[in-house]
Design a protein around this motif. Structure first.
Motif, PDB file in Angstrom:
ATOM      1  N   PHE A 160       0.886  -1.161   0.000  1.00 51.18           N
ATOM      2  CA  PHE A 160       0.000   0.000   0.000  1.00 51.18           C
ATOM      3  C   PHE A 160       0.923   1.209   0.000  1.00 51.18           C
ATOM      4  O   PHE A 160       1.504   1.554   1.024  1.00 51.18           O
ATOM      5  N   MET A 194       0.972   4.157   2.635  1.00 46.08           N
ATOM      6  CA  MET A 194       0.952   3.839   4.050  1.00 46.08           C
ATOM      7  C   MET A 194       2.361   3.479   4.493  1.00 46.08           C
ATOM      8  O   MET A 194       3.164   3.014   3.710  1.00 46.08           O
ATOM      9  N   CYS A 218      -6.783  -7.964   9.425  1.00 46.45           N
ATOM     10  CA  CYS A 218      -7.731  -8.588   8.512  1.00 46.45           C
ATOM     11  C   CYS A 218      -7.517 -10.075   8.333  1.00 46.45           C
ATOM     12  O   CYS A 218      -8.439 -10.784   7.928  1.00 46.45           O
ATOM     13  N   LEU A 235      -6.083  -0.912  18.072  1.00 47.58           N
ATOM     14  CA  LEU A 235      -5.114  -0.433  17.091  1.00 47.58           C
ATOM     15  C   LEU A 235      -3.692  -0.594  17.622  1.00 47.58           C
ATOM     16  O   LEU A 235      -2.782  -0.986  16.900  1.00 47.58           O
ATOM     17  N   ASP A 247      -9.085   7.303  12.856  1.00 48.92           N
ATOM     18  CA  ASP A 247      -8.143   6.856  13.875  1.00 48.92           C
ATOM     19  C   ASP A 247      -8.414   5.432  14.332  1.00 48.92           C
ATOM     20  O   ASP A 247      -7.781   4.947  15.263  1.00 48.92           O
ATOM     21  N   SER A 248      -9.375   4.781  13.714  1.00 50.47           N
ATOM     22  CA  SER A 248      -9.718   3.424  14.148  1.00 50.47           C
ATOM     23  C   SER A 248      -9.297   2.424  13.079  1.00 50.47           C
ATOM     24  O   SER A 248      -8.691   2.790  12.079  1.00 50.47           O
ATOM     25  N   ARG A 249      -9.622   1.167  13.299  1.00 45.40           N
ATOM     26  CA  ARG A 249      -9.274   0.160  12.299  1.00 45.40           C
ATOM     27  C   ARG A 249     -10.005   0.404  10.989  1.00 45.40           C
ATOM     28  O   ARG A 249      -9.505   0.067   9.932  1.00 45.40           O
ATOM     29  N   LEU A 270      -7.935   2.401   8.818  1.00 45.35           N
ATOM     30  CA  LEU A 270      -6.883   1.577   8.217  1.00 45.35           C
ATOM     31  C   LEU A 270      -7.436   0.784   7.035  1.00 45.35           C
ATOM     32  O   LEU A 270      -6.812   0.708   5.976  1.00 45.35           O
ATOM     33  N   TYR A 271      -8.630   0.229   7.223  1.00 43.36           N
ATOM     34  CA  TYR A 271      -9.277  -0.492   6.119  1.00 43.36           C
ATOM     35  C   TYR A 271      -9.481   0.441   4.932  1.00 43.36           C
ATOM     36  O   TYR A 271      -9.205   0.075   3.787  1.00 43.36           O
ATOM     37  N   ALA A 303      -7.894   3.163   4.149  1.00 41.14           N
ATOM     38  CA  ALA A 303      -6.627   3.484   3.500  1.00 41.14           C
ATOM     39  C   ALA A 303      -6.169   2.324   2.624  1.00 41.14           C
ATOM     40  O   ALA A 303      -5.674   2.526   1.519  1.00 41.14           O
ATOM     41  N   ALA A 304      -6.364   1.094   3.129  1.00 40.99           N
ATOM     42  CA  ALA A 304      -5.935  -0.078   2.367  1.00 40.99           C
ATOM     43  C   ALA A 304      -6.760  -0.206   1.092  1.00 40.99           C
ATOM     44  O   ALA A 304      -6.215  -0.450   0.011  1.00 40.99           O
ATOM     45  N   ASP A 358      -5.647   2.340  -1.402  1.00 37.59           N
ATOM     46  CA  ASP A 358      -4.350   2.091  -2.025  1.00 37.59           C
ATOM     47  C   ASP A 358      -4.393   0.929  -3.012  1.00 37.59           C
ATOM     48  O   ASP A 358      -3.839   1.015  -4.104  1.00 37.59           O
ATOM     49  N   ASP A 359      -4.990  -0.168  -2.633  1.00 35.49           N
ATOM     50  CA  ASP A 359      -5.038  -1.330  -3.526  1.00 35.49           C
ATOM     51  C   ASP A 359      -6.060  -2.327  -2.986  1.00 35.49           C
ATOM     52  O   ASP A 359      -5.759  -3.103  -2.088  1.00 35.49           O
ATOM     53  N   ALA A 407      -5.802  -5.757  -0.546  1.00 43.61           N
ATOM     54  CA  ALA A 407      -6.519  -5.771   0.729  1.00 43.61           C
ATOM     55  C   ALA A 407      -7.402  -7.016   0.820  1.00 43.61           C
ATOM     56  O   ALA A 407      -7.468  -7.678   1.859  1.00 43.61           O
ATOM     57  N   LEU A 419      -9.336  -8.833   3.957  1.00 42.88           N
ATOM     58  CA  LEU A 419     -10.334  -7.783   4.198  1.00 42.88           C
ATOM     59  C   LEU A 419     -11.525  -7.998   3.270  1.00 42.88           C
ATOM     60  O   LEU A 419     -11.357  -8.085   2.051  1.00 42.88           O
TER      61      LEU A 419
END
Ligand code: ADP
Ligand code: MG
Lengths: 242, 344
Positions: A88, A91, A103, A112, B201-203, B206-207, B209-210, B213-214, B218, B223
């Motif tokens: 990614f 990131m 995941c 987190l 700011d949570s998971r 992150l998901y 963002a993933a 990005d791609d 993911a 995911l």
């Protein structure tokens, strides 16, 4: 552990993988070799769920996983890397691995910071701890390969598919990478299917080799037997084998 | 009595034997409480200027669209060119209920949310079917279709728009009503900001963002991208629907011509782009910037129809990462010191 039964994949007329049958037992490191375009990556995409087989059956631990969604395949314990690294890019290295930690399995109660801690252990394992806060797009090719391994490990797999980790690495990097993969097997007790174009590396590092040509299994067996097989030598004609 | 000293990145106030520290290094500047306090002062300062109050509310409404959009862009990994379709859904639902059934804002509120969820769910498969440019094209056309519908069916009053919608608050004092309603817009924006910042700011952040990005990678990492894209799309759509609900009740009128046409969409996109793609705080800077710019340009008369997009285009090309991005870029390149823990 993994069983392929008559797996076939056609891309509009082109048969990329044709009636492939083989089995991988728990704890093995199996090399999958073959010339460019033999269908190695396609086979990996089929196992990881990215592609659906046209025909045939893929079994993992007795369950049929052909046509199962990629995330589900991952939850069942199969993880993969990519031939051309696909991190990614926006990131940090740590976040990249944290995605795998979160995941890879259902972990509804993980915070987190727990995930970050886990992720940094995996990064340290592959030797990237010092670069944990760098954006993935700024990492070198070698670091990206290590990052992909860390990310794959973070999903806590039982089985890892590795696609040409050595391509584009220099001699000393190759040595480190082989050592790293050995260490992965020792510490995490994973089974590995290792795709490689260069036969020399496969000879050193794997216990059994499957040779693919034009999408079909040409032969399989012990590395030193396979490398002397005239059909394999012919398949690699013009290329230096060992 | 009061002593102020400057220590490296700190500003230290000494008041008797009490000590207060204030970090002055740029990376601490993004202090949301300071910003919100400043915005909260504005309605009081301009309490006798109804036109400026309405500008402030407009900026807050724009931000209420741009903030969820900032999350949506990353969370579904696609550029939605038609968020105003949901503004329209919210505005018309609130307006029609209010005019025909005489409902107040708090009665229309739950219905608007339900409508938002419904349309969000209906359109959410798009996030899995349509990729990249196709998604953008489809979402670009949706509000235009909606606009045609408002012309076609008399109930939407396509030409003139709905009017006489119940106001946010009615206590008899127009000035007080205006100021209170203005604070409502600020509260709504701050709530949206709070929710999205918490999400980032949570998971789930992150998901998102993933996926941004791609998404294929993911998916391979375990995911369930389809599920998370739908969740993100529905939640953000409901938030944008609420922006429509608010503007219908705040202004008392709602017209498809204002919200569903391309210029409005351009404005929203510019807010997001100028704020920096996918940046929550940037969305607020962007919203206020656009509203002020638009107001300033009205002194040029009709020329502003040309000037406004021209200036935005120039900004878009010169500030690739948005106004806020200038500062963010600075922050991102500051890598932590690299310490090798173990030598191999
Ligand atoms: N998505 C695809 N669509 C069409 N053809 C494909 C696709 N992926 C792979 N192929 C074709 O399948 C063959 C096998 O490719 P690949 O599995 O990447 O080979 P290898 O990894 O062994 O070098 C190639 O001829 C390639 O062009
Ligand atoms: Mg390949």
């Amino acid at each position: 552990m993994l069983k392929l039964d008559g797996v076939t994949k056609k891309f509009e007329g082109l048969v990329a993988v044709n009636n492939v049958n083989f089995q991988i037992e728990e704890g093995e490191i199996v090399g999958l070799i073959g010339p460019n375009g033999a269908g190695k990556t396609t086979l990996m995409n089929l196992i990881s769920g990215t592609l659906k087989p046209t025909e045939g059956r893929i079994e993992f631990n007795g369950q049929d996983i052909s046509g199962v969604a990629p995330y589900d395949v991952c939850h069942r314990g199969i993880s993969r890397t990519y031939q051309i690294p696909r991190p990614f890019p926006d990131m940090t290295a740590l976040m990249n691995v944290a995605v795998g930690v979160f995941c890879g399995k259902n972990r509804p109660n993980m915070s987190l910071s727990d995930a970050m801690l886990d992720a940094s252990h995996f990064l340290e394992f592959v030797g990237l701890f010092g670069k944990r806060n760098m954006l993935a797009r700024d990492l070198s090719l070698f670091d990206l390969r290590a990052l992909e391994l860390a990310r794959a490990l973070a999903t806590t797999p039982k089985f890892i598919l590795i696609d040409e980790v050595m391509a584009g690495l220099n001699q000393s990097e190759v040595t480190i990478a082989i050592r790293l993969i050995r260490k992965i097997v020792e510490e995490f007790h994973v089974t590995i299917m290792w795709i490689e174009h260069i036969m020399k590396i496969i000879m050193e590092a794997t216990q059994r080799v499957v040779v693919l040509q034009y999408g079909e299994v040409l032969t399989s067996g012990l590395p030193e037997v396979v490398v002397n097989d005239p059909r394999v030598i012919e398949a690699y004609l013009g290329e230096k084998i060992a | 009595m009061v002593k102020i000293e400057h220590k490296r990145a700190l500003l230290v106030f000494r008041f008797g034997d009490k000590k207060f520290e204030w970090p002055i290094e740029t990376r601490y500047w993004r202090n949301p409480i300071l910003g919100v306090a400043f915005l909260a002062l504005l309605p009081v300062i301009f309490s006798s200027h109804p036109d400026i109050l309405s500008l402030i509310a407009t900026a807050n409404i724009y931000a209420c669209i741009a903030i969820p959009l900032a999350w949506q862009m990353t969370g579904i990994g696609r550029l939605n060119f038609g968020p105003q379709a949901f503004v329209g859904i919210g505005g018309f639902t609130a307006g029609l209920l209010s005019i025909h059934l005489g409902w107040g804002p708090w009665a229309t509120f739950p219905i608007v949310i339900i409508t938002g969820i419904l349309f969000g769910l209906i359109l959410s498969p798009l996030t899995n079917i349509a990729k990249g440019l196709y998604f953008s094209l489809v979402t670009l056309i949706l509000p235009l279709i909606f606009l045609e519908i408002t012309y076609y069916f008399g109930i939407f009053k396509g030409e003139t728009g709905l009017f006489g919608i119940a106001p946010m608050i009615s206590i008899g004092n127009i000035v007080a009503e205006l100021i209170i309603a203005n604070y409502f817009s600020l509260i709504m924006m701050v709530l949206f900001l709070f929710v999205v910042v918490k999400v980032f700011d949570s998971r789930i952040g992150l998901y998102s963002a993933a996926i941004n990005d791609d998404e294929e990678v993911a998916n391979n990492l375990g995911l369930n991208i389809k599920k998370w894209k739908i969740i993100c799309f529905v939640v953000t759509s409901v938030m944008i629907t609420l922006a429509g609900w608010f503007s219908a009740h705040y202004f008392g009128t709602f017209a498809g011509v204002t919200y569903l046409q391309l210029p409005f969409m351009l404005k929203i996109l510019m807010i997001v782009m100028i704020g920096g793609r996918g940046d929550v705080y940037g969305a607020i800077y962007g919203a206020y910037f656009i509203v002020i710019l638009e107001k300033v340009l009205t002194i040029f008369g009709t020329a502003n129809y040309l000037l406004f997009p021209l200036i935005l285009l120039i900004l878009l090309f010169t500030l690739r990462e948005g106004i806020y991005g200038i500062y963010r870029k600075h922050k991102y390149r500051e890598y932590y010191p690299t310490i090798r823990v173990r030598k191999r």
